[in-house]
Design an enzyme around this catalytic site. Sequence first.
Site, PDB file in Angstrom:
ATOM      1  N   ARG A  38       0.826  -1.225   0.000  1.00  0.00           N
ATOM      2  CA  ARG A  38       0.000   0.000   0.000  1.00  0.00           C
ATOM      3  C   ARG A  38       0.854   1.267   0.000  1.00  0.00           C
ATOM      4  O   ARG A  38       0.435   2.290  -0.523  1.00  0.00           O
ATOM      5  CB  ARG A  38      -0.940  -0.006   1.200  1.00  0.00           C
ATOM      6  N   LYS A 198     -20.931 -14.816   0.287  1.00  0.00           N
ATOM      7  CA  LYS A 198     -22.274 -14.303   0.548  1.00  0.00           C
ATOM      8  C   LYS A 198     -22.909 -13.578  -0.631  1.00  0.00           C
ATOM      9  O   LYS A 198     -22.353 -12.635  -1.160  1.00  0.00           O
ATOM     10  CB  LYS A 198     -22.204 -13.323   1.722  1.00  0.00           C
ATOM     11  N   GLY A 346      -9.595  -8.599  -1.988  1.00  0.00           N
ATOM     12  CA  GLY A 346      -8.349  -9.228  -1.545  1.00  0.00           C
ATOM     13  C   GLY A 346      -8.214 -10.683  -1.968  1.00  0.00           C
ATOM     14  O   GLY A 346      -7.129 -11.133  -2.326  1.00  0.00           O
ATOM     15  N   GLY A 369     -13.686  -3.231  -0.471  1.00  0.00           N
ATOM     16  CA  GLY A 369     -15.018  -2.708  -0.158  1.00  0.00           C
ATOM     17  C   GLY A 369     -15.408  -1.568  -1.091  1.00  0.00           C
ATOM     18  O   GLY A 369     -16.530  -1.507  -1.578  1.00  0.00           O
TER      19      GLY A 369
HETATM   20  P1  AMP Z   1     -16.429 -12.989   0.241  1.00  0.00           P
HETATM   21  O1  AMP Z   1     -15.817 -12.299   1.431  1.00  0.00           O
HETATM   22  O2  AMP Z   1     -17.912 -12.984   0.235  1.00  0.00           O
HETATM   23  O3  AMP Z   1     -15.806 -12.551  -1.065  1.00  0.00           O
HETATM   24  O4  AMP Z   1     -16.063 -14.515   0.410  1.00  0.00           O
HETATM   25  C1  AMP Z   1     -14.776 -15.008   0.377  1.00  0.00           C
HETATM   26  C2  AMP Z   1     -14.777 -16.342   1.042  1.00  0.00           C
HETATM   27  O5  AMP Z   1     -15.704 -17.186   0.396  1.00  0.00           O
HETATM   28  C3  AMP Z   1     -13.442 -17.059   0.986  1.00  0.00           C
HETATM   29  O6  AMP Z   1     -12.908 -17.110   2.277  1.00  0.00           O
HETATM   30  C4  AMP Z   1     -13.827 -18.460   0.499  1.00  0.00           C
HETATM   31  O7  AMP Z   1     -13.229 -19.506   1.241  1.00  0.00           O
HETATM   32  C5  AMP Z   1     -15.325 -18.497   0.704  1.00  0.00           C
HETATM   33  N1  AMP Z   1     -15.975 -19.473  -0.167  1.00  0.00           N
HETATM   34  C6  AMP Z   1     -15.906 -19.551  -1.503  1.00  0.00           C
HETATM   35  N2  AMP Z   1     -16.554 -20.638  -1.947  1.00  0.00           N
HETATM   36  C7  AMP Z   1     -17.057 -21.263  -0.855  1.00  0.00           C
HETATM   37  C8  AMP Z   1     -17.813 -22.444  -0.657  1.00  0.00           C
HETATM   38  N3  AMP Z   1     -18.197 -23.201  -1.699  1.00  0.00           N
HETATM   39  N4  AMP Z   1     -18.171 -22.772   0.608  1.00  0.00           N
HETATM   40  C9  AMP Z   1     -17.778 -22.010   1.651  1.00  0.00           C
HETATM   41  N5  AMP Z   1     -17.051 -20.883   1.532  1.00  0.00           N
HETATM   42  C10 AMP Z   1     -16.696 -20.516   0.288  1.00  0.00           C
END
Ligand code: AMP
Length: 394
Positions: A38, A198, A346, A369
Site C-alpha cells: 500500500r 455471501k 483481496g 469494499g
Molecule cells: P467474500 O468475502 O464474500 O468474497 O467470500 C470469500 C470467502 O468465500 C473465501 O474465504 C472463500 O473460502 C469463501 N468461499 C468460496 N466458496 C465457498 C464455498 N463453496 N463454501 C464455503 N465458503 C466458500
Amino acid sequence: MAKLSINDLDLRDKTVFIRVDFNVPLSADGKEITSDKRIRASLPTIQYAIEHGAAVILASHLGRPKGRRRPEMSLAPVAARLSELLGRHVAMAPDSVGAEVSAMRPKPGEVLLLENLRFHSEEEANDPEFSRQLASLADIYINDAFGSAHRAHASTVGMVSFLPRAAAGLLMDRELQWLTRVTKSPERPCIALLGGAKVSDKIEVIQNLLKVMDKILIGGAMAYTFLRAKDQPTGKSLVEEDKIELARQLLQTAVDKLVLPIDHIVVREIKPGAAHETVTNIGADEIGVDIGPRTIEQYATIIRDARTIIWNGPMGIFEMPPFDHGTVSLAKAVAESKAVSVVGGGDSEKAIKTAGVSDRITHVSTGGGASLEFLGGIELPGVRALSDKAEAAV
Ligand code: AMP
C-alpha cells in the site's frame, strides 16, 4: 462527471495534504510492516507532488484503534519505510492535529507523515472541528486512498469543504478511470465473474451489473443460494436461506445473463486433505467447495471470448488447496484473454498471485469494499467530495 486530478493543479510552493491508504499489515508488536504494497501504491502521487514543488503532508488511518492512542498502531514504522522507498527523510508527526503538528509544517520538497487519524474518534465521526483542523495544515487536498473512499470520514469528506480544491491522486485517478470504463462503456462482450461466500454482500453489484454486462458468471458459495432458488439440490453447502427468494427474482429477470455452475467439487467435511469428488447433483450429505471441471471449461470459454471482464470473489474455498483449482484456473483464463480485466477484492487478488498472473491483469483494484460499492453503482462519498474537473478553475 470527471473529477479534478493532481495533474490539473499547479502545486509549486503549495502545501498539499494527501490522504493515502497506509493501512498496512503490521507484526503483532506493531514494529514491522509485513507488506509495504500500500505504501508503494501511493509512491507515484507522492513523488509527483515533490517533483512539482509541493510541500507534502500525508495522512492515513491504520487498524481500528477506536479513538484511542494505541502505540502498536502508530504509523511510525511507515514513515521509516517510506523514507527508504523515497530516498528522502520523512518526518513523523506526534499527532494528526494540534499546535505541535502545525509547527512541523513542511517546506517544498519535504514530507511530513501525520500520526494515525483514527487515534481521534472525530475522524470516523466526520467531525467538523477535527476536519477544519486537518484542513488548516494545507492549501490543497488530494485523495489517493481509494480503499477508504467508501467511508465519509473527516479525512475523506469533512475536511474537503474547508479547502478550495480537492483532487484525485494518481492512484485514485487510475482506479476511477478503469472502474468507470468497465462499468459505463465496456467493450463487448462484457462479463462479470462473481464469487465468494455471501450473496447478500453482492446483491447491489449483481443488480447493477445486470444493467450493463452481457453475462454474469456465478461461483463460490454464492452459487448454491441461486441453485436452491432453481430447486436444485445443494446438500450441506453454504446457502443463505433468507436470500433464496431474492435469488429467484434475479433469475426470473435475467435468466439468460446469470450463468451458474453445472458441476461441483464436494466433500463431506471441510478440512485440509478431505476426500473429494466431482458431481453434477450435490448429495444430501455433501458440501460444495469448488466449481467442477465442466464449469471451469464453460466459464473459461466465455472468458476467452470476452472483451471486458470484471472479477470479484473466489470460485471456491481457495484458501484450502486443492479447492483453489477453479479459482486459479479462471485466473489463468482471465490472464490469457485479450479482454480488459479489472479485479477487485483481496481474495481475487491473492488468487491471481497464486496463479502467477498478476502482471497480465489490466487493473487490480486496491480497495475491496470500495470497488464493490462502485460496482454496485453507489457513488463513493470520498469521490463525490472531490472537485469536478469542469467546474474547478485551476
Ligand atoms: P467474500 O468475502 O464474500 O468474497 O467470500 C470469500 C470467502 O468465500 C473465501 O474465504 C472463500 O473460502 C469463501 N468461499 C468460496 N466458496 C465457498 C464455498 N463453496 N463454501 C464455503 N465458503 C466458500
